[in-house]
Design an enzyme around this catalytic site. Structure first.
Site, PDB file in Angstrom:
ATOM      1  N   HIS A  14      27.067  28.752  50.693  1.00 34.69           N
ATOM      2  CA  HIS A  14      27.762  28.198  49.520  1.00 34.69           C
ATOM      3  C   HIS A  14      29.049  28.484  49.476  1.00 34.69           C
ATOM      4  O   HIS A  14      29.516  29.755  49.763  1.00 34.69           O
ATOM      5  CB  HIS A  14      26.981  28.437  48.388  1.00 34.69           C
ATOM      6  CG  HIS A  14      27.254  29.764  47.717  1.00 34.69           C
ATOM      7  ND1 HIS A  14      25.952  30.637  47.648  1.00 34.69           N
ATOM      8  CD2 HIS A  14      28.225  30.625  47.391  1.00 34.69           C
ATOM      9  CE1 HIS A  14      26.410  31.567  46.952  1.00 34.69           C
ATOM     10  NE2 HIS A  14      27.635  31.643  46.908  1.00 34.69           N
ATOM     11  N   GLU A  44      26.183  24.313  46.334  1.00 38.07           N
ATOM     12  CA  GLU A  44      24.803  24.905  46.903  1.00 38.07           C
ATOM     13  C   GLU A  44      24.395  24.037  48.023  1.00 38.07           C
ATOM     14  O   GLU A  44      24.924  22.989  47.694  1.00 38.07           O
ATOM     15  CB  GLU A  44      23.844  25.252  45.741  1.00 38.07           C
ATOM     16  CG  GLU A  44      24.066  26.215  44.782  1.00 38.07           C
ATOM     17  CD  GLU A  44      24.103  27.650  45.310  1.00 38.07           C
ATOM     18  OE1 GLU A  44      23.837  27.912  46.406  1.00 38.07           O
ATOM     19  OE2 GLU A  44      24.581  28.464  44.322  1.00 38.07           O
ATOM     20  N   ASP A  53      35.473  28.690  39.621  1.00 40.48           N
ATOM     21  CA  ASP A  53      34.486  28.629  38.891  1.00 40.48           C
ATOM     22  C   ASP A  53      34.300  29.670  37.935  1.00 40.48           C
ATOM     23  O   ASP A  53      34.971  30.805  37.888  1.00 40.48           O
ATOM     24  CB  ASP A  53      32.976  28.670  39.930  1.00 40.48           C
ATOM     25  CG  ASP A  53      33.213  29.877  41.105  1.00 40.48           C
ATOM     26  OD1 ASP A  53      34.010  30.878  41.021  1.00 40.48           O
ATOM     27  OD2 ASP A  53      32.264  29.857  41.777  1.00 40.48           O
ATOM     28  N   ASN A  71      23.823  31.459  51.840  1.00 41.11           N
ATOM     29  CA  ASN A  71      23.165  30.255  52.389  1.00 41.11           C
ATOM     30  C   ASN A  71      24.223  29.211  52.333  1.00 41.11           C
ATOM     31  O   ASN A  71      24.318  28.033  52.804  1.00 41.11           O
ATOM     32  CB  ASN A  71      22.501  29.856  51.111  1.00 41.11           C
ATOM     33  CG  ASN A  71      23.321  29.643  50.031  1.00 41.11           C
ATOM     34  OD1 ASN A  71      24.464  29.890  49.674  1.00 41.11           O
ATOM     35  ND2 ASN A  71      22.600  29.251  48.685  1.00 41.11           N
TER      36      ASN A  71
HETATM   37  C1  F6R Z   1      33.268  33.256  43.687  1.00 34.35           C
HETATM   38  C2  F6R Z   1      32.441  32.048  44.614  1.00 34.35           C
HETATM   39  C3  F6R Z   1      31.360  32.451  45.311  1.00 34.35           C
HETATM   40  C4  F6R Z   1      31.537  33.756  46.166  1.00 34.35           C
HETATM   41  C5  F6R Z   1      30.405  33.904  47.086  1.00 34.35           C
HETATM   42  C6  F6R Z   1      30.327  35.249  48.072  1.00 34.35           C
HETATM   43  O1  F6R Z   1      34.233  32.575  42.970  1.00 34.35           O
HETATM   44  O2  F6R Z   1      32.790  31.119  44.302  1.00 34.35           O
HETATM   45  O3  F6R Z   1      30.975  31.252  45.994  1.00 34.35           O
HETATM   46  O4  F6R Z   1      32.707  33.455  47.100  1.00 34.35           O
HETATM   47  O5  F6R Z   1      29.165  33.883  46.422  1.00 34.35           O
HETATM   48  O6  F6R Z   1      30.195  36.345  47.090  1.00 34.35           O
HETATM   49  P1  F6R Z   1      30.276  37.497  47.626  1.00 34.35           P
HETATM   50  O7  F6R Z   1      31.952  37.936  47.940  1.00 34.35           O
HETATM   51  O8  F6R Z   1      30.178  38.515  46.456  1.00 34.35           O
HETATM   52  O9  F6R Z   1      29.609  37.944  48.687  1.00 34.35           O
END
Ligand code: F6R
Length: 250
Positions: free
Chosen positions: A138, A143, A67, A136
């Site tokens: 995701h 989401e 992303d 959450n």
């Molecule tokens: C990053 C991504 C997000 C993260 C998620 C967890 O490319 O796609 O879904 O993997 O937000 O983020 P952290 O590791 O910072 O807790």
């Protein structure tokens, strides 16, 4: 599904890096799906160390990232392209032209998404997709409530994700409100999936994702339907799953 419990963040990172390096050794020209965020930083650091020690080469590896924020240039310090350059690509021998991150400045985001789906297909699909997970549930920017059938698409970030990502920006107002993201369908099409999770604050999300019902309300729960998923997490992140009696490997 394999669930590996590591003592702490450092050993979790080392184990995840071991799995990625095994993939690269078995198939030097593999397609790695890569993630940003805080969790994989230690994994990338370990891979860089092994590269520097001469144990690993990324010369033939191709990569696609999950992303990118819409509106951020690749040079913006909080763009995911910048993150990948500074945490991994600038320190290893991967060819720049073989690294792919969605273009946050794309004039036509829909066309950018369609081109990215085609790119993944043209590369022959993703061999190993690395994932983190949000509080959450995701994965990438998919989401709660998002359709499992989506491919790469334009996303409007939820308040919770904006809050969680504010730590990386000067203020909440600076966090982009939209992003481009692979969809659940792209992720589920990867041949293998490796998820890294760390910390007590993710324990509830891990429990829901891996021991709860498969539901759009917890996007990561869809991984229960994938034939080759490895979850590598530290003790804190697995605490509720273990309490619930789900077997894990040491
Ligand atoms: C990053 C991504 C997000 C993260 C998620 C967890 O490319 O796609 O879904 O993997 O937000 O983020 P952290 O590791 O910072 O807790």
């Amino acid at each position: 599904m394999r669930i590996y419990q590591s003592e702490d963040y450092k050993s979790m990172s080392r184990r995840a890096a071991n799995i990625i390096s095994a993939q690269v050794i078995y198939k030097p020209d593999c397609v790695l799906g890569l993630a940003t965020g805080g969790t994989p930083v230690g994994t990338y650091k370990q891979l860089v160390d092994w590269y520097k020690e001469g144990d690993l080469s990324f010369a033939e590896v191709r990569s696609v990232n999950l992303d990118e924020y819409l509106g951020l240039s690749p040079h913006h310090e909080q763009s995911y392209r910048y993150f990948m350059q500074s945490n991994l690509f600038d320190h290893i021998d991967i060819k720049p032209e073989n690294t792919h991150v969605l273009n946050g400045l794309a004039k036509d985001p829909q066309a950018e998404c369609a081109a990215y789906n085609k790119l993944i297909q043209d590369l022959g699909g993703i061999d190993l997709q690395l994932l983190g997970m949000g509080h959450n549930g995701h994965i990438a920017f998919n989401e709660p409530g998002d359709d499992f059938g989506l491919e790469t698409h334009l996303v409007t970030l939820t308040d919770r994700t904006i809050d969680a990502n504010t730590r990386f920006f000067d203020s909440r107002d600076d966090v982009p409100r939209q992003a481009l993201s692979m969809g659940i369908k792209n992720i589920m099409n990867a041949r293998r999936i490796l998820m890294v999770v760390s910390g007590e604050d993710k324990a509830e999300a891990v429990l829901k994702a891996f021991a709860g019902p498969v539901t759009k309300e917890v996007p990561a729960s869809v991984l229960q339907l994938h034939p080759d998923v490895t979850l590598v997490a530290d003790k804190a992140a697995l605490s509720k799953l273990v309490e619930a009696g789900v077997p894990v490997c040491g």
